[in-house]
Motif scaffolding. Structure first.
Motif, short mmCIF file in Angstrom:
data_model
loop_
_atom_site.label_atom_id
_atom_site.label_comp_id
_atom_site.label_asym_id
_atom_site.label_seq_id
_atom_site.Cartn_x
_atom_site.Cartn_y
_atom_site.Cartn_z
N GLU A 143 0.92 -1.46 -0.02
CA GLU A 143 -0.17 0.16 -0.13
C GLU A 143 1.08 1.03 -0.21
OE1 GLU A 143 -2.58 -0.15 3.33
OE2 GLU A 143 -3.91 -1.45 1.86
N ARG A 144 1.59 1.35 0.83
CA ARG A 144 3.14 2.86 1.19
C ARG A 144 3.51 2.46 -0.46
NH1 ARG A 144 5.46 1.61 6.59
NH2 ARG A 144 4.05 2.51 8.17
N VAL A 145 4.10 1.53 -1.06
CA VAL A 145 4.47 1.49 -2.13
C VAL A 145 3.62 1.78 -3.28
CG1 VAL A 145 5.54 -0.15 -4.30
CG2 VAL A 145 6.48 -0.48 -1.68
N LYS A 146 2.71 1.33 -3.49
CA LYS A 146 1.58 2.30 -3.84
C LYS A 146 1.43 3.54 -3.71
CE LYS A 146 -3.06 1.23 -6.25
NZ LYS A 146 -4.44 0.50 -6.05
N ARG A 147 1.17 3.88 -2.71
CA ARG A 147 0.73 5.30 -2.22
C ARG A 147 1.57 6.06 -3.20
NH1 ARG A 147 2.81 9.48 0.88
NH2 ARG A 147 4.25 8.22 2.02
N LEU A 148 3.36 6.26 -3.04
CA LEU A 148 4.65 6.27 -4.02
C LEU A 148 4.68 6.81 -5.07
CD1 LEU A 148 6.93 6.38 -0.31
CD2 LEU A 148 5.53 8.33 -0.61
N GLY A 149 3.83 6.11 -5.79
CA GLY A 149 3.84 5.22 -7.48
C GLY A 149 4.54 4.77 -7.30
N MET A 150 6.08 3.98 -7.02
CA MET A 150 7.17 3.02 -7.36
C MET A 150 6.44 1.23 -7.92
SD MET A 150 8.20 3.19 -3.37
CE MET A 150 9.81 1.85 -3.37
N ASP A 151 6.75 0.91 -8.98
CA ASP A 151 7.06 -0.10 -9.69
C ASP A 151 7.58 -0.69 -9.27
OD1 ASP A 151 5.87 -1.81 -11.45
OD2 ASP A 151 5.91 0.28 -13.31
N LEU A 152 7.53 -1.40 -8.75
CA LEU A 152 7.94 -2.52 -8.34
C LEU A 152 8.52 -4.02 -9.80
CD1 LEU A 152 7.38 -3.69 -4.87
CD2 LEU A 152 8.92 -1.57 -5.69
N HIS A 153 7.72 -3.69 -10.53
CA HIS A 153 7.93 -4.87 -11.19
C HIS A 153 8.57 -4.79 -12.57
CE1 HIS A 153 4.36 -6.74 -9.71
NE2 HIS A 153 3.53 -6.08 -9.73
N ILE A 154 9.06 -3.67 -12.58
CA ILE A 154 10.31 -2.83 -13.50
C ILE A 154 11.42 -4.32 -13.52
CG2 ILE A 154 12.07 -0.64 -14.44
CD1 ILE A 154 9.36 1.25 -13.31
N PRO A 155 12.03 -4.17 -14.57
CA PRO A 155 13.19 -4.60 -14.34
C PRO A 155 14.62 -4.03 -13.73
CG PRO A 155 12.88 -4.76 -16.85
CD PRO A 155 11.66 -3.87 -16.12
N ARG A 156 15.37 -4.35 -12.90
CA ARG A 156 16.26 -3.49 -11.48
C ARG A 156 17.32 -4.56 -12.06
NH1 ARG A 156 11.26 -1.09 -9.79
NH2 ARG A 156 11.39 1.31 -10.00
N VAL A 157 18.79 -3.56 -11.68
CA VAL A 157 19.83 -4.33 -11.18
C VAL A 157 20.63 -3.51 -10.74
CG1 VAL A 157 22.54 -5.22 -12.07
CG2 VAL A 157 20.30 -6.03 -14.28
N ALA A 158 21.27 -4.00 -9.45
CA ALA A 158 21.53 -3.56 -8.64
C ALA A 158 22.93 -2.64 -8.67
CB ALA A 158 22.47 -4.28 -7.36
N ILE A 159 23.10 -2.02 -7.92
CA ILE A 159 24.26 -1.41 -8.41
C ILE A 159 25.19 -0.94 -7.37
CG2 ILE A 159 26.39 0.29 -10.22
CD1 ILE A 159 24.60 0.42 -11.85
N LEU A 160 26.17 -1.18 -6.90
CA LEU A 160 26.56 -0.37 -5.56
C LEU A 160 28.38 0.98 -5.91
CD1 LEU A 160 27.90 -2.59 -1.75
CD2 LEU A 160 29.34 -0.92 -3.23
N LEU A 161 27.65 1.38 -5.74
CA LEU A 161 29.26 2.66 -5.11
C LEU A 161 29.58 2.94 -4.08
CD1 LEU A 161 29.99 5.34 -6.60
CD2 LEU A 161 28.56 6.70 -6.34
N LYS A 162 30.64 2.72 -4.12
CA LYS A 162 31.77 3.00 -2.76
C LYS A 162 33.05 4.61 -2.92
CE LYS A 162 34.27 1.05 0.82
NZ LYS A 162 35.20 -0.34 0.99
N PRO A 163 32.06 5.45 -2.77
CA PRO A 163 33.01 6.65 -2.96
C PRO A 163 34.40 7.27 -1.85
CG PRO A 163 30.57 7.56 -2.37
CD PRO A 163 30.89 5.96 -2.35
N GLU A 164 35.25 7.33 -1.64
CA GLU A 164 36.57 7.64 -1.06
C GLU A 164 35.02 9.51 -0.35
OE1 GLU A 164 39.98 8.24 -2.50
OE2 GLU A 164 40.73 6.18 -2.67
N ASN A 165 35.33 9.94 -1.16
CA ASN A 165 34.48 11.26 -0.35
C ASN A 165 32.70 11.35 -1.05
OD1 ASN A 165 33.49 14.04 -0.64
ND2 ASN A 165 35.01 15.02 -1.04
N GLN A 166 32.26 10.65 0.56
CA GLN A 166 31.28 10.14 0.62
C GLN A 166 29.89 11.60 -0.24
OE1 GLN A 166 30.37 8.26 3.89
NE2 GLN A 166 32.45 7.72 3.76
N SER A 167 30.21 12.60 0.80
CA SER A 167 29.34 14.07 0.32
C SER A 167 29.05 13.96 -0.96
CB SER A 167 29.67 15.17 0.99
OG SER A 167 30.82 15.35 1.41
N ARG A 168 30.38 14.35 -1.32
CA ARG A 168 30.18 14.77 -3.15
C ARG A 168 29.89 13.96 -3.87
NH1 ARG A 168 36.03 17.11 -4.69
NH2 ARG A 168 34.83 17.58 -7.36
#
Length: 366
Positions: A143-168
């Motif tokens: 219900e929360r997902v629907k209210r926020l307009g998140m479509d969980l059926h869209i195909p997605r792939v996970a990417i991890l980013l680990k920056p040295e300068n976190q804020s930038r």
């Protein structure tokens, strides 16, 4: 927010401004000595829900006021505060509605921004729940997902980013995401669930991988932010997103140990070490055999381990291995025999070579 209203409007009309809350208490003012005092003119505005002009004679009779105009600040048809302009009413009357409108616009903008920020935080929380264990998701979650307009059926792939300068790095990465991308911020990395294109159920990865490589180059060269990235593979369904997430976490972990010089680690290149890392987590990776230690104990110069690794890289080709090591074939043959004597595993036999390789990998990823 009240002080922001004061500061912004005083720059425009060059008059002192006061902002009072829903109880008539001054909470923002060009005169800091008046903060936290009751403004009786504002109390009257709140009671009557209409503007109130204060002349010199009125100011003498009311507590905590000066000559000026006080107007209600409305939000969703309710009086939520009062804004006052100090000065003779006949001189500032023309400013009144403009100041009121500006104050209400600032309020609406601030509330909208806050709501958007709350929505972003809630999206992150919902995304994190999706990554952990989709089987535990209940009807309230969807219900929360629907209210926020998140479509969980869209195909997605996970990417991890680990920056040295976190804020930038974080700000840059957030700006790069597209409408249907989801992300989660951690203390030292970001997980992005990137929307991908499918053809016959298969990820058409060339476009996505080129984009990711361009991101890494842009971060390094243009933003001067050194970073590490890990890219998972595509799996269908909600469980597939969680699987891709686990892949990138393990891939970055083993990739940094095996190839610390690289910027991007693709799960497809590290399937075997990732499998070992997962096996280690569940305590079933220790049965790979003590072959690495057996070789190392009798390999003071590291020649045997180097020879074995080059032999594996060259797919067991004796000529290429000897050439890369700048040694004679007989020397290579002697070293392989020595490895066999120490481990009772012959590198020239595929199954036993695999056991030797897994033992080396096991040590490298600990």
């Amino acid at each position: 927010m009240a002080q922001e209203m004061v500061d912004r409007t005083m720059k425009i009309i060059n008059r002192n401004i006061n902002v009072m809350n829903e109880k008539g208490v001054i909470i923002g003012s060009g005169d800091s000595t008046r903060i936290d005092s009751i403004h009786e003119g504002a109390v009257r505005v709140i009671t009557t829900e209409s503007g109130f002009e204060i002349r010199e004679s009125d100011a003498k009779q009311l507590h905590g006021v000066k000559t000026g105009i006080n107007l209600p600040i409305n939000y969703q048809d309710q009086v939520v505060g009062v804004i006052g302009i100090t000065g003779p009413p006949e001189e500032i009357r023309n400013y009144g509605e403009l100041v009121k409108m500006a104050a209400e616009m600032i309020l609406q903008q601030a509330i909208l921004t806050e709501e958007m920020q709350w929505d972003e935080r809630l999206k992150e929380e919902l995304t994190m729940q999706l990554l952990q264990d989709p089987q535990d998701l209940n009807s309230m979650y969807f219900e929360r997902v629907k209210r926020l307009g998140m479509d969980l059926h869209i195909p997605r792939v996970a990417i991890l980013l680990k920056p040295e300068n976190q804020s930038r790095g974080y700000q840059w990465f957030r700006d790069k995401r597209e409408k249907d991308d989801l992300f989660v911020m951690h203390s030292d990395h970001i997980i992005l669930l990137k929307k991908v294109d499918l053809k016959n159920g298969e990820w058409q990865d060339l476009k996505s991988l080129n984009q990711i490589e361009n991101w890494a180059i842009e971060l390094e060269n243009d933003q001067q932010v050194h970073s590490k990235m890990a890219v998972g593979s595509y799996h269908p369904g909600l469980q597939g997103v969680s699987t891709s997430y686990r892949e990138v976490v393990y891939t970055l972990n083993v990739g940094e140990k095996l190839d610390p010089h690289k910027m991007i680690y693709f799960y497809s290149d590290y399937k075997l070490p990732v499998f070992l890392a997962q096996a280690n987590r569940y305590g079933i990776g220790e049965g790979m055999g003590p072959y690495f230690e057996q070789i190392k104990q009798h390999d003071k110069k590291g020649e045997l381990l180097e020879t074995l690794l080059i032999y594996i890289q060259e797919n067991g080709d004796m000529n290429r291995t000897a050439g890369k090591l700048f040694i004679h074939r007989n020397t290579l043959r002697y070293r392989l025999d020595r490895i066999t004597d120490l481990t009772n595993k012959d590198p020239r036999k595929v199954k036993e070579l695999l056991e030797l390789y897994l033992s080396i990998l096991q040590n490298q990823i600990k």
